[in-house]
Design a protein around this motif. Structure first.
Motif, mmCIF file in Angstrom:
data_model
loop_
_atom_site.group_PDB
_atom_site.id
_atom_site.type_symbol
_atom_site.label_atom_id
_atom_site.label_comp_id
_atom_site.label_asym_id
_atom_site.label_seq_id
_atom_site.Cartn_x
_atom_site.Cartn_y
_atom_site.Cartn_z
ATOM 1 N N MET A 20 0.687 6.859 4.088
ATOM 2 C CA MET A 20 1.901 6.550 3.976
ATOM 3 C C MET A 20 2.777 6.371 5.041
ATOM 4 N N ASP A 21 2.463 6.773 6.233
ATOM 5 C CA ASP A 21 3.035 6.622 7.395
ATOM 6 C C ASP A 21 2.838 5.074 7.843
ATOM 7 N N VAL A 22 1.820 4.272 7.557
ATOM 8 C CA VAL A 22 1.442 3.258 8.096
ATOM 9 C C VAL A 22 1.247 2.109 7.267
ATOM 10 N N LEU A 23 1.202 2.669 5.907
ATOM 11 C CA LEU A 23 0.945 1.617 4.878
ATOM 12 C C LEU A 23 2.132 1.381 3.955
ATOM 13 N N PRO A 24 2.779 0.280 3.418
ATOM 14 C CA PRO A 24 3.791 0.228 2.597
ATOM 15 C C PRO A 24 3.149 0.455 1.161
ATOM 16 N N GLN A 25 4.361 0.817 0.412
ATOM 17 C CA GLN A 25 3.832 1.143 -0.972
ATOM 18 C C GLN A 25 2.955 0.337 -1.740
ATOM 19 N N GLY A 122 -0.542 -3.718 7.061
ATOM 20 C CA GLY A 122 -1.097 -2.527 7.424
ATOM 21 C C GLY A 122 -1.209 -2.417 9.044
ATOM 22 N N LEU A 128 -0.624 -4.371 17.216
ATOM 23 C CA LEU A 128 0.198 -3.316 17.595
ATOM 24 C C LEU A 128 0.103 -3.089 19.097
ATOM 25 N N MET A 131 2.096 -6.123 20.420
ATOM 26 C CA MET A 131 3.516 -5.878 20.352
ATOM 27 C C MET A 131 4.190 -4.908 21.404
ATOM 28 N N LEU B 9 9.359 -0.383 18.265
ATOM 29 C CA LEU B 9 9.525 -1.607 17.686
ATOM 30 C C LEU B 9 9.453 -1.684 16.522
ATOM 31 N N PRO B 11 9.398 -3.545 12.735
ATOM 32 C CA PRO B 11 9.310 -4.970 12.251
ATOM 33 C C PRO B 11 10.378 -4.925 11.048
ATOM 34 N N MET B 20 10.580 -2.301 1.493
ATOM 35 C CA MET B 20 9.522 -1.392 1.268
ATOM 36 C C MET B 20 8.378 -1.643 0.652
ATOM 37 N N LEU B 23 6.947 -2.635 4.307
ATOM 38 C CA LEU B 23 7.095 -1.584 5.408
ATOM 39 C C LEU B 23 6.933 -0.323 5.038
ATOM 40 N N PRO B 24 6.031 0.528 5.949
ATOM 41 C CA PRO B 24 5.764 1.823 5.673
ATOM 42 C C PRO B 24 7.171 2.763 5.685
ATOM 43 N N THR B 26 7.772 5.184 7.646
ATOM 44 C CA THR B 26 8.024 5.473 9.172
ATOM 45 C C THR B 26 9.127 4.506 9.627
ATOM 46 N N ARG B 29 12.303 6.089 8.104
ATOM 47 C CA ARG B 29 12.553 7.128 8.878
ATOM 48 C C ARG B 29 13.201 7.066 10.179
ATOM 49 N N LEU B 120 5.789 -0.013 15.324
ATOM 50 C CA LEU B 120 5.536 0.271 14.111
ATOM 51 C C LEU B 120 4.930 -0.640 13.331
ATOM 52 N N VAL B 121 4.199 -0.286 12.234
ATOM 53 C CA VAL B 121 3.497 -1.267 11.259
ATOM 54 C C VAL B 121 4.367 -2.075 10.535
#
Lengths: 237, 237
Positions: A20-25, A122, A128, A131, B9, B11, B20, B23-24, B26, B29, B120-121
């Motif tokens: 969940m740090d790198v994937l949206p809900q 994701g 990345l 970027m 970076l 997004p 949400m 976007l994750p 992260t 935060r 960031l993702v």
């Protein structure tokens, strides 16, 4: 009229990190409702699904394994649930399916059958790295793996460097991770000292390392990225 | 030794959608703790920050606006907070900063100053279109905008089609959205009937439309994507 399912392209983490740090809900909500998956690796996929949505009953999952050894004749079987109206997920071993993995053939087949394809957000090491490289993001090429043959590899590197200058285009490529350190040696030897080189390792992981320097500056550093997944980008200006 | 800040970076959404969903956590935060931003558009950036983290005090935000009119001499001023040890965010008007936007110059400068860059993702229309196209994701080029001149545009399209066949490489490009419908006319006229064309519009939005067909099959359809952001991908096999 027959109702078709939708094919969701479901990203996974790039290694050991909180999904969940790198994937949206949206990824979590999608996994919640989908039981049928086409995956690159059965074990990794089950682990990913569990990490994202622990409540999911593993016994109810139907997984089709797609890899380099899968016969094209099997693909139509894999998408049968879609043709029967069930939504399916496509999952790569790490990162985003359909890019630099075997998944694209299934997406292609889905389009041919008029199935809607829904890509979810994701982590993609390619994007990345691009970027974070600071190189030209208006024009770039992902070239996949370098050739294995020593001489072919050298001429590929020279070719990418020339292309990057002629087209003002960032050139991305990857190498089998256990050959990364050897590749760095080769790059520092072959490339022009003024060429920019970005080395992007373990992207999104706690050990993430991303740095862009001129080749002449890389030569002053000692770097060890043995067996760590890495994207290389070069640009000669 | 002076401690440097990190450049995140960050997004943003691709249009009117729940942040949400794409976007994750992260990203949320990160915005929670960062007050200094380099942004493509002041107004859009404030709106994005508010949407992701409504509790953020807008009055405490320090925004530097980076666009095509920004002088290179200003860039060093922009990153001053980083050099003073404060973390900063880099934000594009839509999607991922550093790719197909002016942000890359700041990332480049950050690397020159030894500042750590953390991507960031988030949603990238380029990558999501590539995933969902079903075309070759092992080798692809993002070519940016097509030339404005009519004849140059036609020869660019022909050139990309030839490249896609010669190199077995998917060719991505974009057009100013109000010229999309005209471009489709041109593509259907110029390209070989057997060439695959992916049209990926409004990616991640409720109106998302992604379809890959042969040019001959596109000719049978009526499609209107006027003023809607779109990625085009071609591949002649």
């Amino acid at each position: 009229m027959k109702l078709l399912g939708k094919l969701y392209l479901i990203p996974t983490t790039m290694g050991e990190s909180d999904p969940m740090d790198v994937l949206p809900q949206t990824v979590r909500r999608t996994i919640e409702v989908i039981d049928h998956y086409i995956v690159e690796n059965d074990k990794t996929a089950r682990k990913s699904i569990k990490a994202v949505y622990p409540e999911k009953k593993q016994s109810e999952l139907v997984l089709f394994t797609l890899n380099k050894r899968t016969e094209p004749s099997e693909h139509l079987d894999f998408i049968k649930p879609l043709l029967e109206g069930k939504n399916m997920g496509l999952m790569s071993e790490a990162g985003c399916p359909g890019v630099a993995d075997p998944g694209a053939v299934i997406v292609k087949l889905a389009h041919e059958k008029g199935i809607q394809v829904v890509p979810l957000v994701g982590p993609s090491s390619i994007l990345l790295a691009m970027m974070a490289s600071g190189m030209n993001g208006q024009s770039f090429t992902f070239n996949g793996y370098l050739p294995i043959d020593k001489d072919e590899k050298k001429s590929a590197i020279r070719h990418f460097e020339r292309l990057s200058q002629d087209k003002n285009q960032s050139q991305l490529f990857i190498e089998t991770p256990y050959r990364n350190n050897k590749l760095i040696e080769d790059l520092l030897q072959i490339l022009n000292p003024s060429t920019h080189l970005c080395i992007a390792t373990d992207i999104t992981l706690p050990t993430e390392f991303i740095k862009t320097l001129k080749v002449s500056d890389w030569k002053k550093l000692k770097i060890d990225i043995d067996k760590r997944p890495t994207i290389f980008i070069i640009h000669k200006i």
